[in-house]
Scaffold this motif. Structure first.
Motif, PDB file in Angstrom:
ATOM      1  N   ASP A 192      -3.517  -1.960   0.311  1.00  0.00           N
ATOM      2  CA  ASP A 192      -2.137  -1.612   0.626  1.00  0.00           C
ATOM      3  C   ASP A 192      -2.054  -0.500   1.656  1.00  0.00           C
ATOM      4  O   ASP A 192      -1.068  -0.381   2.385  1.00  0.00           O
ATOM      5  N   LYS A 193      -3.064   0.351   1.705  1.00  0.00           N
ATOM      6  CA  LYS A 193      -3.078   1.423   2.708  1.00  0.00           C
ATOM      7  C   LYS A 193      -3.587   0.935   4.049  1.00  0.00           C
ATOM      8  O   LYS A 193      -3.679   1.699   5.005  1.00  0.00           O
ATOM      9  N   GLY A 194      -4.000  -0.330   4.101  1.00  0.00           N
ATOM     10  CA  GLY A 194      -4.495  -0.872   5.359  1.00  0.00           C
ATOM     11  C   GLY A 194      -5.918  -0.472   5.675  1.00  0.00           C
ATOM     12  O   GLY A 194      -6.347  -0.584   6.819  1.00  0.00           O
ATOM     13  N   MET A 195      -6.671  -0.025   4.675  1.00  0.00           N
ATOM     14  CA  MET A 195      -8.049   0.404   4.931  1.00  0.00           C
ATOM     15  C   MET A 195      -9.050  -0.702   4.645  1.00  0.00           C
ATOM     16  O   MET A 195     -10.142  -0.713   5.201  1.00  0.00           O
ATOM     17  N   LEU A 196      -8.710  -1.614   3.760  1.00  0.00           N
ATOM     18  CA  LEU A 196      -9.602  -2.723   3.413  1.00  0.00           C
ATOM     19  C   LEU A 196      -8.899  -4.049   3.675  1.00  0.00           C
ATOM     20  O   LEU A 196      -7.681  -4.133   3.636  1.00  0.00           O
ATOM     21  N   VAL A 197      -9.702  -5.064   3.937  1.00  0.00           N
ATOM     22  CA  VAL A 197      -9.185  -6.414   4.128  1.00  0.00           C
ATOM     23  C   VAL A 197      -9.971  -7.347   3.222  1.00  0.00           C
ATOM     24  O   VAL A 197     -11.200  -7.287   3.171  1.00  0.00           O
ATOM     25  N   GLN A 248     -13.912  -6.115   3.213  1.00  0.00           N
ATOM     26  CA  GLN A 248     -14.546  -5.224   4.168  1.00  0.00           C
ATOM     27  C   GLN A 248     -13.590  -4.196   4.723  1.00  0.00           C
ATOM     28  O   GLN A 248     -12.375  -4.299   4.590  1.00  0.00           O
ATOM     29  N   VAL A 249     -14.191  -3.172   5.335  1.00  0.00           N
ATOM     30  CA  VAL A 249     -13.439  -2.054   5.880  1.00  0.00           C
ATOM     31  C   VAL A 249     -12.833  -2.465   7.220  1.00  0.00           C
ATOM     32  O   VAL A 249     -13.507  -3.090   8.032  1.00  0.00           O
ATOM     33  N   VAL A 250     -11.572  -2.116   7.434  1.00  0.00           N
ATOM     34  CA  VAL A 250     -10.898  -2.397   8.700  1.00  0.00           C
ATOM     35  C   VAL A 250     -11.463  -1.488   9.791  1.00  0.00           C
ATOM     36  O   VAL A 250     -11.841  -0.358   9.522  1.00  0.00           O
ATOM     37  N   VAL A 260      -3.307  -6.298   9.235  1.00  0.00           N
ATOM     38  CA  VAL A 260      -2.965  -4.882   9.280  1.00  0.00           C
ATOM     39  C   VAL A 260      -2.569  -4.512  10.695  1.00  0.00           C
ATOM     40  O   VAL A 260      -3.171  -4.991  11.654  1.00  0.00           O
ATOM     41  N   ARG A 315      -1.271  -0.910  12.968  1.00  0.00           N
ATOM     42  CA  ARG A 315      -0.916   0.513  12.959  1.00  0.00           C
ATOM     43  C   ARG A 315      -0.013   0.770  14.141  1.00  0.00           C
ATOM     44  O   ARG A 315      -0.371   0.477  15.270  1.00  0.00           O
ATOM     45  N   TYR A 364      -4.985  -5.745  13.549  1.00  0.00           N
ATOM     46  CA  TYR A 364      -6.315  -6.142  13.089  1.00  0.00           C
ATOM     47  C   TYR A 364      -6.217  -7.448  12.322  1.00  0.00           C
ATOM     48  O   TYR A 364      -5.263  -7.678  11.596  1.00  0.00           O
ATOM     49  N   ASN A 404      -8.057 -10.527   9.682  1.00  0.00           N
ATOM     50  CA  ASN A 404      -8.637 -10.443   8.341  1.00  0.00           C
ATOM     51  C   ASN A 404     -10.155 -10.257   8.365  1.00  0.00           C
ATOM     52  O   ASN A 404     -10.797 -10.159   7.328  1.00  0.00           O
ATOM     53  N   GLY A 446     -11.074  -7.637  10.075  1.00  0.00           N
ATOM     54  CA  GLY A 446     -11.074  -6.213  10.334  1.00  0.00           C
ATOM     55  C   GLY A 446     -11.196  -5.885  11.812  1.00  0.00           C
ATOM     56  O   GLY A 446     -11.266  -4.720  12.188  1.00  0.00           O
ATOM     57  N   ARG A 480       4.234   5.254  -4.716  1.00  0.00           N
ATOM     58  CA  ARG A 480       3.616   4.513  -5.793  1.00  0.00           C
ATOM     59  C   ARG A 480       2.597   5.336  -6.569  1.00  0.00           C
ATOM     60  O   ARG A 480       2.271   6.372  -6.221  1.00  0.00           O
TER      61      ARG A 480
END
Lengths: 246, 246
Positions: free
Chosen positions: A65-70, A78-80, B184, B186, B218, B220, B222, B246
DNA sequence: GAGTGGTCTAGACCACCGG
DNA sequence: CGGTGGTCTAGACCACTCT
């Protein structure tokens, strides 16, 4: 395939999924897990930590949800790529800057009851002309440069701003202390030319562009608690948003 | 205490929690459940629908994340006050406008390979000077008024824009067709004065303010798929964001 | 004390992806 | 085909709020 070391404290009041999410996030921002790297699969990670899979999934979901993982079905998590930016959060500009290590200064220009105009009445769900608190403030960054003119309205039926010193603390910080739990805010960001009064306050030229933000904030009872019309000097501030498809 | 009628299709490929979320959302938007109204509790709703509680919770969570519902432990779940605004989503401006019933027209000003400058190289994770697609477009609203100048960069290593007609469809629509799943993005939103070239294209005065947006998207995997620097006429466009704690 | 949402478990089956 | 995430079940205990 990366598996950072994570420790759990089952006696802590902090939820397990949150403990895992926190430590995973640290591992990502610190670079311990690099951009594009794949995580161990959910089931294995859950077993390693002695957690059930739903709990492990909940932890990972926080970072998705924070956009750090996909996540990709059939493949993994994996990490974005790309540097992680700080998120816009539900705090006022004061808290924003304070958190960023700045020491903002604030001047209160106006703090009194006024009759609600049409837009304010609509946003705050009060009757037209009903008294609402009007709070106009000028905010400076560390060097003394003016940053923003902020104009907030609060319904007098649920908030009393009569005796509050809003040069010493941010509005949101005060609202928290007063027992309001802000849960949702709707913002609209735009731009316009500076107005004469603002130009003087912000030390800008005539015709200078300003970044504007209107926000209505709601508490956990669903009530509108605050409506604001703000103007920022665009060289000194911008809004960073992360959008996530779910 | 409100309990809208919800029907489930267990043979549908649409997840149950999503079916529930959709119908709840419709009930809220349509006003069938009014602002501030409380929902039936999770366990009862789950039983009524023949669902497990986690599934019912997942459905409600979707709407909490959209800022339409607020939950309070020990009390219940209720609808947030205030009119519901359409969310910023992971679509291009073209899709945005098309969805809003407008019929945007687009002129492609430039569509060629250029060497990546410093910012582009950093955002797209490619080497400085590496060829990237440069796409400059002018977007008009229905009436023929110019709305925005959009400048996108895409890595030539993963996208080929050589033969694509981007006046006929939006960039994001094309990327979807080409198999990219954007997950994602930004964004950074700011303002600045109009530049001479833009002023001519957008039919604005010199010194007019513009609303600017930089976005990196980005997929999927990443990977950075697209970086854009855009400028909008502020009278015609604004960014609406809902923040949820949240 | 009664009622609510918040967290957590231990499984299950499925859809999708890649080799 | 094996491995992955996506969905779903049927419970459990707890923390919090209100009366």
């Amino acid at each position: 395939m990366s598996s950072p070391r994570i420790t759990l404290d089952r006696s802590s009041p902090v939820p397990l999924y949150f403990q895992v999410a926190e430590q995973l996030e640290r591992a990502i921002v610190s670079g311990e897990i690099g951009a594009g790297e794949r995580l161990e699969n959910e089931i294995t990670m859950a077993q390693d930590l002695g957690l059930s899979r739903p709990t492990m999934r909940q932890a990972i979901q926080v970072l998705v949800d924070k956009g750090m993982l996909v996540r990709r079905r059939g493949v993994g998590t994996q990490v974005v790529h790309g540097q992680v930016r700080r998120q816009v959060e539900l705090t006022s500009l004061f808290d924003d800057l304070a958190a960023a290590g700045q020491h903002p200064r604030t001047t209160v220009l106006e703090q009194l009851l006024v009759p609600a105009d049409e837009q304010v009445a609509e946003q705050l769900q009060v009757d037209l002309g009903e008294p609402v608190w009007s709070l106009r403030r000028l905010r400076f960054i560390a060097g003394g440069e003016p940053l923003a003119v902020m104009h907030n309205y609060l319904p007098s039926s649920i908030v009393d701003l009569g005796d509050v010193d809003l040069e010493a603390q941010g509005l949101y910080s005060y609202l928290r202390d007063a027992g309001f739990v802000i849960r949702v805010a709707r913002q609209s960001i735009g731009a316009r030319g500076v107005r004469p009064v603002e130009a003087r306050l912000l030390r800008e030229e005539v015709d200078a562009p300003l970044l504007t933000m209107q926000r209505t904030a709601y508490d956990n009872l669903g009530r509108a608690v605050e409506f604001g019309r703000h103007a920022y000097r665009p060289g000194l501030y911008s809004f960073d948003v992360t959008l996530v498809d779910r």
